[in-house]
Design a protein around this motif. Structure first.
Motif, short mmCIF file in Angstrom:
data_model
loop_
_atom_site.label_atom_id
_atom_site.label_comp_id
_atom_site.label_asym_id
_atom_site.label_seq_id
_atom_site.Cartn_x
_atom_site.Cartn_y
_atom_site.Cartn_z
N VAL A 45 0.85 -1.19 0.00
CA VAL A 45 0.00 0.00 0.00
C VAL A 45 0.89 1.24 0.00
O VAL A 45 1.77 1.38 0.87
N PRO A 46 0.71 2.16 -0.94
CA PRO A 46 1.58 3.35 -0.98
C PRO A 46 1.27 4.31 0.16
O PRO A 46 0.12 4.44 0.61
N GLU A 57 -8.24 4.84 -4.83
CA GLU A 57 -6.94 4.17 -4.77
C GLU A 57 -6.51 4.01 -3.32
O GLU A 57 -6.44 4.99 -2.57
N ARG A 58 -6.22 2.78 -2.93
CA ARG A 58 -5.85 2.48 -1.55
C ARG A 58 -4.58 3.23 -1.16
O ARG A 58 -3.65 3.37 -1.96
N MET A 59 -4.50 3.70 0.10
CA MET A 59 -3.36 4.46 0.59
C MET A 59 -3.21 4.22 2.08
O MET A 59 -4.10 3.69 2.75
N ALA A 60 -2.04 4.63 2.61
CA ALA A 60 -1.77 4.50 4.04
C ALA A 60 -1.16 5.80 4.54
O ALA A 60 -0.41 6.47 3.81
N PHE A 61 -1.44 6.15 5.81
CA PHE A 61 -0.92 7.38 6.41
C PHE A 61 -1.06 7.28 7.92
O PHE A 61 -1.74 6.36 8.43
N SER A 62 -0.43 8.17 8.62
CA SER A 62 -0.61 8.25 10.08
C SER A 62 -1.32 9.56 10.42
O SER A 62 -1.21 10.55 9.69
N ALA A 63 -2.02 9.56 11.54
CA ALA A 63 -2.80 10.74 11.92
C ALA A 63 -3.10 10.69 13.40
O ALA A 63 -2.90 9.67 14.08
N SER A 64 -3.59 11.82 13.90
CA SER A 64 -4.10 11.87 15.28
C SER A 64 -5.60 12.10 15.22
O SER A 64 -6.11 12.74 14.30
N VAL A 65 -6.29 11.57 16.22
CA VAL A 65 -7.75 11.66 16.25
C VAL A 65 -8.15 12.98 16.88
O VAL A 65 -7.80 13.28 18.02
N THR A 175 6.01 2.48 17.41
CA THR A 175 6.31 3.75 16.76
C THR A 175 5.46 3.91 15.52
O THR A 175 4.94 2.93 14.96
N VAL A 176 5.33 5.14 15.06
CA VAL A 176 4.58 5.40 13.83
C VAL A 176 5.27 4.73 12.65
O VAL A 176 4.62 4.15 11.77
N GLU A 177 6.62 4.82 12.62
CA GLU A 177 7.34 4.21 11.51
C GLU A 177 7.07 2.71 11.42
O GLU A 177 6.86 2.16 10.34
N ALA A 178 7.09 2.05 12.59
CA ALA A 178 6.83 0.61 12.60
C ALA A 178 5.40 0.30 12.13
O ALA A 178 5.16 -0.65 11.38
N GLY A 179 4.45 1.14 12.58
CA GLY A 179 3.07 0.92 12.16
C GLY A 179 2.89 1.12 10.67
O GLY A 179 2.18 0.36 10.00
N LEU A 180 3.54 2.16 10.12
CA LEU A 180 3.43 2.40 8.68
C LEU A 180 4.06 1.28 7.88
O LEU A 180 3.53 0.88 6.84
N ARG A 181 5.22 0.79 8.35
CA ARG A 181 5.85 -0.32 7.63
C ARG A 181 4.93 -1.53 7.61
O ARG A 181 4.80 -2.20 6.60
N ARG A 182 4.31 -1.78 8.74
CA ARG A 182 3.47 -2.97 8.82
C ARG A 182 2.19 -2.84 7.99
O ARG A 182 1.80 -3.73 7.25
#
Length: 898
Positions: A45-46, A57-65, A175-182
């Protein structure tokens, strides 16, 4: 609770609906789950910021609620959860201004909504993957996949403000990086069903891996805590004990899961084999298949398990072959009768026939059982080779049995063999098969004793029948060495016994009696040879015709009835490439008959679209011309009558309904009526999955009625033949067809194997697009056996350019069975071509591809052979020995001669 590969899914899953859905896919234990392999892996997933989103188009990102609320849906019942998220920090890392988006979840379950509410509390840090859409001018993600991130892990300043630490919440990533990688990693895709999705299958398998690795923790079975926290939240729950996230990239590199999994899943392959082929440990392979870090990681793991399957199966085959040579067999060195038979033939043998007969002769002279597969093209003369082998057994003072798959074929074999032997005995055989089954020297007291043993269970009689050498009365005074002393008498007359389930009781008793006597003879039988009443105490050779139609248990029943193991010759006309034969019949010596007898002319094959009336009319006119010339024609249909629910072999649908075959008004009216009736009774053109339904298959009753009304066949008598006909009817139908009383035979595929009418020059196969290539090749081989010109017409309703038409073009373009078999394997898979008994789905081979993995199979066989040469009992490879034993015990159908 201790979890092993044998732990049942029902004991660790609280959701019984999912347990049932997995069971329907064959997943019952944890081991089944790990070997339920995905058929592909989805693309990664990009990573994109919200301002970079592309609708659909499927995507991934990090955010705060930012905010979250739960809204009851009074009209639709249930609840809607709305959360607004802001990707400001993530967008800054990508040098883009931040933006907001809306996450929406719907559910009927309050517990599920409460669980989501806890994860999406205001200020929480989350990693999200999903497909964006637009609603009321705002970017929206409906039911995205979410992962929670531990506080203090912001990419910009190292900490997010406003996050409330909750002891009840276990974070999915540190971490956010670990979550995004996964969350952006490639995701395996599984064969699913209407009861369970690929995503749910993936969740279940990943959690099984966790539990095996010892990283899972027990959780209550309610919906609030059942949903796997590393995956998209699902309403139907997950596995008890699935409380923590699967290992991310960091923990895997630290062996958190891999080490624990290796303890629970020991490697099967010898370390030297694994290292020389650069393969993964078995535990690493399972982890990389179901939870891959990358596409390359997934492919390497699949390659490892594919090689393991090849190595275990080839080791089992080689061990089976070695063990057979430890058994005792009756050596058959007498070849005088066999040679006289060959000399008496009115035609010369081909070079291939002579070579195979010599090889079989050498094998049968040994004191351990022969194990040989004879593969030959349709009409290549396998029957002559089998008769020569059986005469070698009979000429050595022993018995031989030929087992045919159908009564029609058994009766034909009996008649053919009896006629062949007449040339060397001078004995005229009568029309009554039961008379042919008896030798003129059979003693009445032996027949009476054998009948009593077979039907009344008399203990003394059974002893006399089962051990004729020990009981002199059962052999009428014959001594232990009498078999050799009577070899000269054997060359004068060998009775040929016919034994079928449809025989009259008196004839059946007499056939059983002669077989039970132990006197040298040839027995031609159907499945009746596997019955408890059949005894052949002097059995030296078993010939199986069309081996894929018999199960291993049936063949084993013949071996178990005697103290010595009979020689085994299995024959097939179903073309099997050498690569497939090496895999499926690796414990057999294999012989090929590729040379056709002289005088055979190639069969001309035509594909005829059923809706092409002009071509259909020309075809029927041609067939009438051949009938007037004294020849015969087969017409093959896949169904017996309109009430028969059987279907074709393939999934391919045709394109048209019943067409108009010629310009006859009568036939056109009948076609229109038939089409109308079909349309009125047929289901809608769409199945539950939205796929168009296939047109109904043609039946014997329908086609016989319609063809007999055509002007081209005026004055021509038709006959029908199906598996439902009784034995007397079958005999009469075949006799009338052979002598020309009924020159057109409309039949099902009961004629597929072995039926030999030399005058047959034409065959018409309706719904040909619904058959497999090997079966079409078999059916086509029913014509052209008398040296005349011959034709095969494949009637098709396939769409132009579709896969069904491509298959038919293979048949039209070649008569080479090897090429056809190769194409059939590529189109349909090994299981369908070789029959259920050798199906990959039932043999435990889930990844190994017979055609494409030739090099893997050859390498595995070579290495397995070297290993067994040094360690025949695998005492130094305990795990491999256990895998081979499990494979052998659970997959007897794979080891065809074990």
């Amino acid at each position: 609770m201790s979890i092993t590969l044998n732990t049942t899914m029902s004991s660790i899953m609280t959701n019984k609906r999912r347990v049932g859905a997995l069971k329907s896919l064959g997943v019952v234990t944890v081991g089944d789950a790990l070997t339920y392999y995905p058929f592909r892996v989805a693309d990664p997933v990009p990573l994109r910021a919200l301002r970079e989103a592309r609708i659909g188009e499927r995507m991934a990102f990090s955010a705060s609620v930012r905010s979250m609320r739960v809204v009851p849906m009074n009209v639709r019942r249930g609840y809607r959860l709305d959360a607004v998220v802001d990707d400001g920090d993530f967008a800054v890392s990508r040098h883009i201004a931040g933006a907001a988006a809306r996450l929406v979840f719907f559910s009927y379950k309050k517990q599920y909504v409460d669980w989501l509410s806890m994860r999406l509390r205001s200020g929480a840090i989350v990693v999200i993957a999903g497909e964006p859409s637009e609603f009321n001018g705002q970017l929206q993600f409906t039911h995205p996949e979410i992962m929670t991130v531990a506080p203090g892990s912001g990419p910009a300043d190292g900490e997010y403000s406003g996050v409330v630490q909750m002891s009840a919440l276990k974070y999915d990533a540190d971490t956010v990086e670990a979550g995004l990688r996964r969350i952006s990693r490639p995701r395996p895709v599984y064969h699913a069903s209407s009861r369970i999705s690929s995503e749910h299958i993936h969740e279940s398998i990943v959690q099984c891996i966790e539990l095996l690795a010892g990283t899972g923790q027990d959780l209550p079975g309610d919906a609030a805590t059942e949903a796997p926290q590393t995956m998209k939240p699902m309403e139907d729950g997950g596995i008890s004990g699935a409380g923590t996230a699967p290992a991310d990239a960091e923990s895997r590199s630290g062996n958190a899961v891999a080490v624990g999994l290796a303890r629970a899943i020991p490697d099967v392959l010898p370390e030297s084999v694994r290292e020389s082929n650069h393969l993964l440990h078995r535990a690493e392979a399972f982890l990389a298949i179901h939870d891959p870090l990358s596409t390359a990681d997934f492919k390497r793991a699949i390659g490892t398990m594919r090689y393991e399957e090849a190595f275990v199966s080839q080791t089992a085959l080689l061990q089976s072959r070695s063990n057979v040579r430890k058994d005792a067999a009756l050596p058959c060195a007498g070849v005088a009768l066999r040679d006289r038979f060959i000399e008496s033939l009115p035609f010369p043998l081909t070079g291939g026939q002579r070579e195979v007969i010599d090889d079989i002769g050498v094998d049968m002279a040994r004191e351990y059982p022969m194990q040989r597969l004879l593969q030959g093209e349709v009409g290549s003369g396998k029957t002559v080779v089998a008769v020569a082998a059986m005469l070698q057994a009979a000429g050595s003072g022993h018995q031989a049995v030929l087992v045919a798959p159908t009564q029609v074929l058994a009766e034909q074999h009996h008649a053919t063999i009896s006629a062949m032997l007449c040339a060397i005995d001078g004995v005229e055989t009568g029309d009554d098969p039961s008379r042919d089954a008896l030798s003129p020297n059979d003693p009445a007291d032996l027949i009476k004793a054998a009948e009593s043993a077979a039907d009344d269970g008399d203990a003394k009689g059974r002893a006399a029948v089962k051990h004729p050498v020990k009981h002199s009365g059962a052999r009428s005074g014959k001594q232990d060495g009498a078999a050799h002393a009577q070899s000269d008498a054997n060359t004068r007359h060998v009775p040929v016994i016919l034994l079928t389930g449809g025989m009259k009781l008196a004839a059946r008793r007499r056939a059983l009696a002669l077989a039970a006597s132990g006197d040298p003879c040839i027995i031609v039988a159907t499945h009746a040879a596997f019955s408890k009443t059949f005894q052949a105490p002097n059995l030296a050779l078993v010939v199986i015709d069309e081996q894929h139609r018999f199960g291993v248990e049936q063949r084993e029943s013949l071996r178990a009835k005697n103290d010595v193991v009979p020689h085994l010759l299995v024959m097939t006309a179903t073309p099997i490439p050498r690569t497939a034969a090496m895999t499926w019949f690796g414990d057999l010596d294999i012989s090929w008959l590729t040379e056709l007898p002289g005088g055979r002319k190639p069969i001309r094959t035509f594909i005829v679209p059923e809706d092409d009336g002009r071509m259909m009319g020309s075809m029927f006119a041609h067939i009438r011309g051949r009938i007037d010339a004294g020849e015969r024609a087969y017409v093959v249909c896949p169904r017996i009558d309109a009430d028969d629910e059987s279907d074709g072999d393939d999934d391919t649908s045709g394109a048209s309904q019943i067409g108009v075959y010629d310009d006859s008004d009568a036939y056109r009216r009948e076609s229109a009526t038939a089409a109308a009736n079909t349309a009125a009774s047929a289901p809608s053109q769409e199945d539950g999955d939205g796929a168009p339904s296939r047109p109904p298959l043609h039946s014997v009753a329908e086609i016989e009625r319609r063809l007999s009304s055509l002007p081209q066949f005026r004055g021509v008598r038709f006959a029908t033949l199906t598996g439902r006909d009784d034995d007397a009817t079958k005999q009469q139908v075949m006799a009338d067809f052979a002598d020309g009383a009924t020159p057109v035979l409309v039949a099902t595929t009961v004629i597929e194997v072995g039926v030999d009418v030399p005058q047959a020059s034409c065959i018409v196969i309706f719904d040909a697009d619904r058959y497999g290539l090997s079966q079409l090749h078999q059916l086509r081989g029913r014509v052209g056996r008398g040296g005349t010109d011959s034709w095969a017409f494949l009637i098709s309703r396939a769409e132009d350019g579709g896969p069904a038409q491509q298959r038919l073009q293979v048949i039209q373009g070649t008569l080479d069975g090897a090429q056809i078999a190769q194409a059939d394997l590529e189109f349909r898979g090994a299981g369908d071509v070789l029959g259920d008994a050798q199906s990959g789905g039932k043999s435990g081979l889930k990844l190994l591809r017979v055609v494409k993995d030739v090099k893997i199979i050859a390498d595995a066989r070579e290495r397995a052979g070297r290993l067994l040469a040094d360690d025949p009992d695998l005492s130094g490879e305990v795990e491999l020995a256990g895998a081979v034993l499990d494979f052998t015990r659970g997959n007897e159908t794979f080891l065809t001669s074990s």
